[in-house]
Structure formats: structure tokens, C-alpha cells
Design an enzyme around this catalytic site. Structure first.
Site, PDB file in Angstrom:
ATOM      1  N   CYS A   1       9.491  -6.465  14.587  1.00  0.00           N
ATOM      2  CA  CYS A   1       8.794  -5.349  15.302  1.00  0.00           C
ATOM      3  C   CYS A   1       7.860  -5.446  16.275  1.00  0.00           C
ATOM      4  CB  CYS A   1       9.039  -3.392  15.128  1.00  0.00           C
ATOM      5  SG  CYS A   1      10.555  -3.719  14.668  1.00  0.00           S
TER       6      CYS A   1
ATOM      7  N   GLU B   1       0.649  -1.007   0.173  1.00  0.00           N
ATOM      8  CA  GLU B   1       0.013  -0.004   0.095  1.00  0.00           C
ATOM      9  C   GLU B   1       1.245   1.258   0.045  1.00  0.00           C
ATOM     10  OE1 GLU B   1      -2.239  -0.064   3.280  1.00  0.00           O
ATOM     11  OE2 GLU B   1      -4.092  -1.743   2.757  1.00  0.00           O
TER      12      GLU B   1
ATOM     13  N   CYS C   1       8.525  -7.088   6.252  1.00  0.00           N
ATOM     14  CA  CYS C   1       9.374  -6.624   6.533  1.00  0.00           C
ATOM     15  C   CYS C   1      10.205  -8.060   7.555  1.00  0.00           C
ATOM     16  CB  CYS C   1       9.241  -5.864   7.892  1.00  0.00           C
ATOM     17  SG  CYS C   1      10.892  -4.903   8.456  1.00  0.00           S
TER      18      CYS C   1
ATOM     19  N   CYS D   1       4.252  -3.906  15.417  1.00  0.00           N
ATOM     20  CA  CYS D   1       4.229  -3.761  14.280  1.00  0.00           C
ATOM     21  C   CYS D   1       3.102  -5.176  13.358  1.00  0.00           C
ATOM     22  CB  CYS D   1       5.558  -3.295  13.395  1.00  0.00           C
ATOM     23  SG  CYS D   1       5.640  -3.032  12.041  1.00  0.00           S
TER      24      CYS D   1
ATOM     25  N   CYS E   1       0.634   6.019   8.017  1.00  0.00           N
ATOM     26  CA  CYS E   1       1.312   5.499   7.952  1.00  0.00           C
ATOM     27  C   CYS E   1       2.262   4.759   8.753  1.00  0.00           C
ATOM     28  CB  CYS E   1       2.264   7.232   7.864  1.00  0.00           C
ATOM     29  SG  CYS E   1       3.384   7.321   6.359  1.00  0.00           S
TER      30      CYS E   1
ATOM     31  N   CYS F   1       3.502   8.629   2.276  1.00  0.00           N
ATOM     32  CA  CYS F   1       4.211   7.684   2.733  1.00  0.00           C
ATOM     33  C   CYS F   1       4.555   6.273   1.504  1.00  0.00           C
ATOM     34  CB  CYS F   1       3.143   6.951   3.454  1.00  0.00           C
ATOM     35  SG  CYS F   1       3.574   5.381   4.250  1.00  0.00           S
TER      36      CYS F   1
HETATM   37  N1  SAH Z   1      10.606  -0.450   9.297  1.00  0.00           N
HETATM   38  C1  SAH Z   1      11.110   1.215   9.357  1.00  0.00           C
HETATM   39  C2  SAH Z   1      10.124   1.950   8.304  1.00  0.00           C
HETATM   40  C3  SAH Z   1       8.508   1.450   8.199  1.00  0.00           C
HETATM   41  S1  SAH Z   1       7.431   1.680   9.688  1.00  0.00           S
HETATM   42  C4  SAH Z   1      11.316   1.862  10.681  1.00  0.00           C
HETATM   43  O1  SAH Z   1      10.530   0.305  11.633  1.00  0.00           O
HETATM   44  O2  SAH Z   1      11.157   2.401  10.865  1.00  0.00           O
HETATM   45  C5  SAH Z   1       7.605   3.239  10.124  1.00  0.00           C
HETATM   46  C6  SAH Z   1       6.753   3.932  11.879  1.00  0.00           C
HETATM   47  O3  SAH Z   1       5.957   3.314  12.388  1.00  0.00           O
HETATM   48  C7  SAH Z   1       7.955   3.399  12.599  1.00  0.00           C
HETATM   49  O4  SAH Z   1       8.532   4.413  13.627  1.00  0.00           O
HETATM   50  C8  SAH Z   1       7.287   2.080  13.438  1.00  0.00           C
HETATM   51  O5  SAH Z   1       7.998   2.329  14.219  1.00  0.00           O
HETATM   52  C9  SAH Z   1       5.935   2.686  13.521  1.00  0.00           C
HETATM   53  N2  SAH Z   1       4.949   1.713  13.622  1.00  0.00           N
HETATM   54  C10 SAH Z   1       4.262   0.775  13.242  1.00  0.00           C
HETATM   55  N3  SAH Z   1       3.242  -0.175  14.259  1.00  0.00           N
HETATM   56  C11 SAH Z   1       2.907   0.989  14.425  1.00  0.00           C
HETATM   57  C12 SAH Z   1       1.913   0.586  15.105  1.00  0.00           C
HETATM   58  N4  SAH Z   1       1.051  -0.352  15.708  1.00  0.00           N
HETATM   59  N5  SAH Z   1       1.246   2.192  15.931  1.00  0.00           N
HETATM   60  C13 SAH Z   1       2.158   2.863  15.575  1.00  0.00           C
HETATM   61  N6  SAH Z   1       3.235   3.286  15.265  1.00  0.00           N
HETATM   62  C14 SAH Z   1       3.706   1.909  14.128  1.00  0.00           C
HETATM   63 FE1  SF4 Z   2       9.433  -4.104   9.757  1.00  0.00          FE
HETATM   64 FE2  SF4 Z   2       8.098  -2.745  11.045  1.00  0.00          FE
HETATM   65 FE3  SF4 Z   2       9.980  -3.135  12.842  1.00  0.00          FE
HETATM   66 FE4  SF4 Z   2       9.554  -1.448  10.853  1.00  0.00          FE
HETATM   67  S1  SF4 Z   2       8.308  -0.866  12.910  1.00  0.00           S
HETATM   68  S2  SF4 Z   2      11.363  -2.559  10.764  1.00  0.00           S
HETATM   69  S3  SF4 Z   2       8.495  -2.032   9.078  1.00  0.00           S
HETATM   70  S4  SF4 Z   2       8.740  -5.039  11.793  1.00  0.00           S
END
Ligand code: SAH
Ligand code: SF4
Length: 405
Positions: A145, A121, A141, A148, A380, A134
């Protein structure tokens, strides 16, 4: 606990991309375009000029047919069309929110036959004076995390530079954001500025620094001022902390950097961002201090997701300020966006305010990232499917935040 005893830190990526029979020229660098021209018989002495022309038509004007390229001979146009396309990723769905946020679901090729197609997306978030796109760097990925949703997806494939630039092209196509095309009209679209998409954030799916070369090549194309021309100051790359590639990102890409910090102690960050076990906070912040081009005018953004009773105490806020001392920084508080099966809750709004106030008083502006496009569930960094419902808590937090918009 040692590294080997813990849950896996990363999933293995699939390298399943199979180029389409007729490749697209979208996403090719100048050098690669020159090679393409050589392959269709353009003599070396003419290639530089022809590359300039192609570049202009593809990236500045956004043409999708070779036939439109009036400065190229008919013969060359035909030869190019015989062997190549100007295809962008296929748009399978478009959703427009009442606030103007737009979300495109893109289907990507290169699948093993019979397998479900890969989808990513891409989200456009307009504001009065600017519009932010975005963009995703991977399908899924490899990192895991714990807060996420993308991290839970099984399939991972790196996007090609064409698929990354292609997201920007799709959005510009849909918004009429090329010179000489009619700009899209609609609620929420920017009225100021000369373009709809003024900023890019690599905050969609995937870890951009684990797809370094493709992201680098794509962003350099996006920033090239003879083409799409979005300045590097308006492009932000967000990373969970791939330390060895941070310096490279500064040297070879030179865009703005955002770090997904989310915790101030290694013990907690190991849980939230398991990559921390490989590159702990001290090493990450060292890489930040040494980020090429870092000044007070070009600060690093530290992202901090607000998780109720996990990382949102005032002691955490205090430790955060201490940790960032001496680094030209901005702090971006992100309300946690729950997803089905997630083990966390978003911090209470009062707590987010208290945390934010502490940071503000310490001299940082601390914008809370305002969720947008809620009716189409576009967020985003946390792209989720339409079938998922918002929890009551999330709705409440979002309403409260909408008031600060
Ligand atoms: N992988 C990269 C970029 C994509 S995620 C990274 O982790 O930085 C973009 C942002 O969204 C990151 O700061 C991530 O930690 C945050 N994010 C991921 N899942 C989320 C959630 N469920 N609620 C709020 N922020 C989230
Ligand atoms: Fe990957 Fe989500 Fe962690 Fe960003 S926040 S590195 S997209 S698992």
C-alpha cells in the site's frame, strides 16, 4: 494497463522461522497441548483433564514457570520444564506515553545466523473504560500500500500463533492483567472495567488474512473464555481486502471485521491498495455483504485514511455513502500519519471535519481515530521508529484532534 505490466503487487514472504530448541507452549491449542502431554508420557485417559489444568495456568493465570502449576504432579512439572518453556516474545524496549499509551518492541527468533533480528511492535491504548491492544500478524507485509510504512519494509515473515498470542501475554504480564496479579498503576490506565486489556485489534504490522491459520488459531485462543477470555465482539481483524479469506474469517474465526477501503474508485484504490487490482471494490463489497454473522448490531468497520487532495473531497464522501448502502457499516476516518519519504499529506483538519460531517448527516457515526501516544510515536496501523520526526502539519492536525478526545 494489465496486471503484468504494473509494479509488483506483492513481495514474497520468507519462511525463516526456526523453532527454538525448547519450544514454548504459549500459542498451542488444546489439541496441541494434548499431543505435548502425550509426548511426555501422560496416558491418554488423563490428557483431557491435564489440558484443562495447563490451559488455566497458561492462559487464565498467565504463569511463566511450570513450577507454579500446583495442580500438576512434581514429576510432570519437571518433565514439561525439561522439554518446553512458557516463553513469550522477548521485550527489547518498553515506552510509556504521558497519556498512558504503551509500546513494546519485541524481538523474534528464527533468524539466519548473523542477520538482523526481526522485530515487531505491539501498542496498548488505554481509555477510561477500556483498553485496546494493537497486535501484529507479520513482520513487515507482503502487500505494498503506497501510504503505509510497513508496506515499504523488505523483510516479511509470518508470525506463529505463539508470537501472536505472545503479544497479548506480554501486554498482560506488563499490565498485571491476570486474575490474582496486581494491576499496573499509572496515568491513563482504565479505572473502570475489570481488566486493562478489553479489546484487541489486528491492526499492527502485516496482513492478517495472509497469515490465516496462525491468526485464526491465535484469536481463538485469545477469545477462549476459560483462558484470556476477550470476547469475539471485542476483537477486530483489519484487512486490506483479501476477498477469498473474508468468508473464511467469518466462518472460522467469527471476530469483528474492518476493511481498509480508503478509496471509492478502483482506479485510485489500485494505487493506494494495490491488492485492489486482484480483488476490486465490487468483489470486496460483495464479500462484505456476505460476511457471516453481519447484522446491525455487528457491523463492518470501513477504514478510510484521509489523504490531502487524493481521496478527501465531498464527492468522495458522497460516493462512499452510496457504495456502502445496504451494508451494516461503521466508518472510521484515519488521519494520514506521514513517514519520511511518504508521498502523501494528511488532509487539512477542516476538510476532515467536512468529510466527517457529511458522513454523519448520512446516518453514520464517523469517529475520527484519535492519535494517541504521540510522545512515543505509537500509532495503531502505523508503527514507526522513534527517530522519525513529526512534520509541522502533522503536529497541527494532531493538536486539533486531541481537542476532540
Ligand atoms: N494490513 C491490514 C492491517 C494493518 S494496517 C490492513 O491494511 O487493514 C491497519 C490500518 O492502518 C489500515 O487501515 C491501514 O490502511 C492503516 N494505515 C497504514 N498506514 C497508515 C498511515 N501512514 N496513516 C494512517 N493509517 C495508516
Ligand atoms: Fe500491509 Fe500496510 Fe497495506 Fe495493511 S496497509 S496491507 S500493513 S501494506
Amino acid at each position: 494497463m494489465t496486471l503484468t505490466e504494473t509494479a509488483p503487487l506483492e513481495k514474497a514472504p520468507l519462511e525463516r522461522y526456526v523453532a527454538p530448541e525448547k519450544p514454548s507452549l504459549v500459542g498451542l491449542t488444546r489439541a496441541q497441548l494434548a499431543a505435548v502431554l502425550g509426548a511426555v508420557g501422560v496416558p491418554e485417559s488423563q490428557r483431557k483433564m491435564r489440558v484443562q489444568q495447563l490451559w488455566h495456568w497458561i492462559y487464565f493465570r498467565g504463569f511463566s514457570e511450570f513450577a507454579q502449576m500446583s495442580s500438576l504432579s512434581k514429576e510432570l512439572r519437571a518433565k514439561l520444564a525439561e522439554n518446553f518453556t512458557l516463553a513469550r516474545p522477548e521485550v527489547v524496549a518498553e515506552q510509556v506515553s504521558v497519556d498512558g499509551t504503551r509500546k513494546w518492541l519485541l524481538r523474534l527468533p528464527g533468524e539466519i545466523q548473523g542477520e538482523r533480528p526481526h522485530e515487531v511492535e505491539c501498542v496498548y491504548i488505554p481509555d477510561t473504560e477500556r483498553g485496546t491492544l494493537c497486535v501484529s500478524s507479520q513482520v513487515g507485509c507482503t502487500l505494498t500500500c503506497s501510504f503505509c510504512h510497513t508496506g515499504t519494509q523488505r523483510l516479511v515473515r509470518n508470525l506463529t500463533p505463539g508470537e501472536i498470542v505472545g503479544q497479548v501475554m506480554v501486554a498482560r504480564d506488563r499490565l498485571g492483567d491476570y486474575a490474582g496479579t496486581e494491576r499496573a498503576q499509572g496515568a491513563g490506565l482504565p479505572t473502570g472495567g475489570d481488566r486493562c486489556i478489553s479489546n484487541i485489534v489486528m491492526m499492527g504490522m502485516g496482513e492478517p488474512l495472509y497469515n490465516f491459520e496462525a491468526v485464526r488459531d491465535a484469536l481463538l485462543i485469545v477469545a477462549d473464555n476459560e483462558g484470556i477470555g476477550i470476547s469475539k465482539r471485542r476483537i477486530t481483524l483489519s484487512t486490506s481486502g483479501v476477498v477469498p479469506n473474508i468468508q473464511r474469517a467469518g466462518d472460522e474465526i467469527g471476530v469483528m471485521l474492518a476493511i481498509s477501503l480508503h478509496a471509492v474508485r478502483d482506479e485510485l484504490r489500485n494505487d493506494l491498495v494495490p491488492l485492489n487490482r486482484k480483488y476490486p471494490i465490487a468483489a470486496l463489497l460483495d464479500a462484505c455483504r456476505n460476511y457471516p454473522g453481519l447484522t446491525n448490531a455487528k457491523r463492518i468497520t470501513f477504514e478510510y485514511v484521509m489523504l490531502k487532495d487524493v481521496n478527501d473531497s465531498l464527492a468522495d464522501a458522497k460516493a462512499l455513502i452510496k457504495l456502502l448502502k445496504g451494508i451494516p457499516a461503521k466508518i472510521n476516518l484515519i488521519p494520514f500519519n506521514p513517514w519520511p519519504g511518504s508521498q502523501y499529506e494528511c488532509s487539512d483538519w477542516e476538510q476532515i471535519e467536512k468529510f466527517s460531517e457529511y458522513i454523519f448527516n448520512a446516518g453514520y457515526s464517523s469517529p475520527v481515530r484519535t492519535p494517541r501516544g504521540r510522545d512515543i510515536l505509537a500509532a495503531c496501523g502505523q508503527l514507526k521508529s522513534e527517530t522519525e520526526k513529526l512534520t509541522a502539519r502533522e503536529r497541527m492536525a494532531l493538536r486539533a484532534m486531541a481537542m476532540t478526545d
